[in-house]
Design an enzyme around this catalytic site. Structure first.
Site, PDB file in Angstrom:
ATOM      1  N   LYS A 112      14.214  -0.138   9.085  1.00 44.04           N
ATOM      2  CA  LYS A 112      13.490   1.283   9.085  1.00 44.04           C
ATOM      3  C   LYS A 112      13.587   1.758  10.567  1.00 44.04           C
ATOM      4  O   LYS A 112      13.843   1.002  11.348  1.00 44.04           O
ATOM      5  CB  LYS A 112      12.338   0.830   8.653  1.00 44.04           C
ATOM      6  CG  LYS A 112      11.369  -0.020   9.544  1.00 44.04           C
ATOM      7  CD  LYS A 112       9.952  -0.273   8.807  1.00 44.04           C
ATOM      8  CE  LYS A 112       9.270  -1.157   9.625  1.00 44.04           C
ATOM      9  NZ  LYS A 112      10.088  -2.502   9.765  1.00 44.04           N
ATOM     10  N   TYR A 195       5.410   3.328  10.867  1.00 40.09           N
ATOM     11  CA  TYR A 195       4.505   2.123  10.324  1.00 40.09           C
ATOM     12  C   TYR A 195       3.109   2.940   9.959  1.00 40.09           C
ATOM     13  O   TYR A 195       2.617   2.424   9.099  1.00 40.09           O
ATOM     14  CB  TYR A 195       4.160   1.339  11.571  1.00 40.09           C
ATOM     15  CG  TYR A 195       5.292   0.006  11.867  1.00 40.09           C
ATOM     16  CD1 TYR A 195       5.316  -1.017  11.001  1.00 40.09           C
ATOM     17  CD2 TYR A 195       6.290   0.309  12.789  1.00 40.09           C
ATOM     18  CE1 TYR A 195       6.099  -1.893  11.213  1.00 40.09           C
ATOM     19  CE2 TYR A 195       7.197  -0.410  13.079  1.00 40.09           C
ATOM     20  CZ  TYR A 195       7.396  -1.700  12.414  1.00 40.09           C
ATOM     21  OH  TYR A 195       8.324  -2.715  12.468  1.00 40.09           O
TER      22      TYR A 195
END
Length: 378
Positions: A112, A195
């Site tokens: 990611k 996150y």
């Protein structure tokens, strides 16, 4: 593994053969050593990098004989010697190598953020769908105990009606780090803000409808190309809010809280992989503190994804999960320029992380010695 007539890979062996593409920090510090804890179904058989020093040194360290430069990666992908790739490249290279792997009928586990914009994410998803291969995005906390217990508790109603989420994630990033390069998809929002965005979405188990953000940078020359700090806000239906601050120019901090009408939970640390995570729960007069030993979060990803491949299951987190976060990031980047709230449209998620995804493996005893390379190499 073998190929069926329709091009789909049919399970034949009990392990998936991986090539790791990109040998930067995250690959060396976490991904490569994780294969030692994922041997049940995941084998490291090839390394891909533009740096020969890294290839030779890491090949010797991990007993990998297939060492490949970027110029020969298509040949490796077509060789029949690998079944899947772990993409640990700079963010702006995720789409290219995912599409190339999918065209070669290889499954893809991609770090990611999924890509640098929505268009690239959608191209990655289409490529995987056309090739009938699995695509998973590397959200390691979807398999980590503290985060999964937080999700379970938030959904249980223990805190009453959920009202808001708040988070801080910061670190000091050294000059010359790839995270500070704009053209490679750097900046705190892409790298660590994601996150906070993802945690808000899985803790509130809902998608935002509007986002807002503001960004600042000091005179520090590290931030010539990217923002130093970003504050983001997400508005959900039922007037729930999520806010966070992410920064590349502040002391280490990694925490989030979910608060409802009757209680809350705080994770601190919340996002780290180099140490154990913990949480503090408060509900009415009841308080509880839990601290979990460090575990190998990357081995958990590998074990889960390989099981999905071998048993023909759709992974969670999927490409659609990665796309949802990039939609939020794109909206926030627009907001930093306009100063206004930006509407986002994210389809409801059919899959979200649950405690059933928990996988714990022993920690890597210590971070391996990193093999340095020329600044232009990965």
């Amino acid at each position: 593994m073998t190929r069926r007539a329709n091009g789909r890979r049919a399970p034949r062996y009990k392990a998936v053969r991986y090539a790791v593409i990109g040998l930067g920090h995250i690959a060396q510090a976490a991904v490569l050593p994780a294969f030692g804890h994922a041997q049940r179904n995941s084998h490291l058989v090839a390394l891909v990098s533009g740096d020969r020093i890294k290839l030779r040194a890491l090949g010797r360290r991990y007993g990998v004989e297939q060492l490949c430069g970027y110029d020969a990666v298509d040949e490796l992908m077509a060789s029949g010697e690998i079944d899947a790739v772990y993409i640990a490249l700079p963010n702006n290279m995720h789409k290219e190598f995912t599409v190339r792997a999918a065209r070669a009928r290889l499954h893809v586990l991609c770090e990611k953020p999924m890509a640098v914009d929505v268009r690239e994410c959608e191209q990655m998803i289409r490529a995987a769908q056309r090739a009938n291969v699995k695509l998973m995005i590397g959200y390691r906390l979807h398999f980590e105990r503290a985060n999964l217990e937080a999700v379970q508790l938030a959904r249980s109603g223990k805190f009453g009606a959920l009202r808001f989420f708040s988070s801080d994630f910061s670190m000091q990033v050294r000059e010359g780090n790839i995270r500070l390069e704009r053209e490679k998809g750097g900046g705190p929002l892409y790298d660590i803000g994601i996150y906070c965005i993802n945690a808000a979405r899985y803790c509130l188990f809902e998608e935002p409808v509007e986002v807002w953000a503001t960004a600042v940078k000091s005179r520090d020359r590290r931030f010539a190309e990217v923002d130093e700090s970003v504050i983001g806000v997400m508005r959900f239906k039922d007037e729930r809010l999520a806010s966070f601050t992410c920064s590349f120019g502040a002391a280490d901090r990694s925490t989030y809280s979910v608060t409802g009408t009757r209680g809350n939970i705080t994770l601190d640390p919340a996002y780290e992989y180099a140490e154990g995570l913990s949480y503090q729960l408060k509900s009415g007069k009841h308080e509880r503190n839990r601290k979990f030993a460090k575990s190998d979060q990357f081995a958990a990803e590998l074990l889960y994804f390989s099981d999905c491949i071998l048993n023909d299951r759709s992974p969670e987190p999927s490409g659609e999960e990665g796309l949802a976060d990039v939609r939020v990031i794109e909206g926030m980047l627009r907001s930093t320029k306009s100063g206004r709230w930006v509407s986002v449209t994210i389809p409801p998620r059919r899959q979200r992380p649950t405690i059933r995804q928990l996988i714990r493996r022993p920690p890597v005893p210590r971070e391996p010695r990193l093999i340095e390379a020329a600044p232009a190499s990965q």
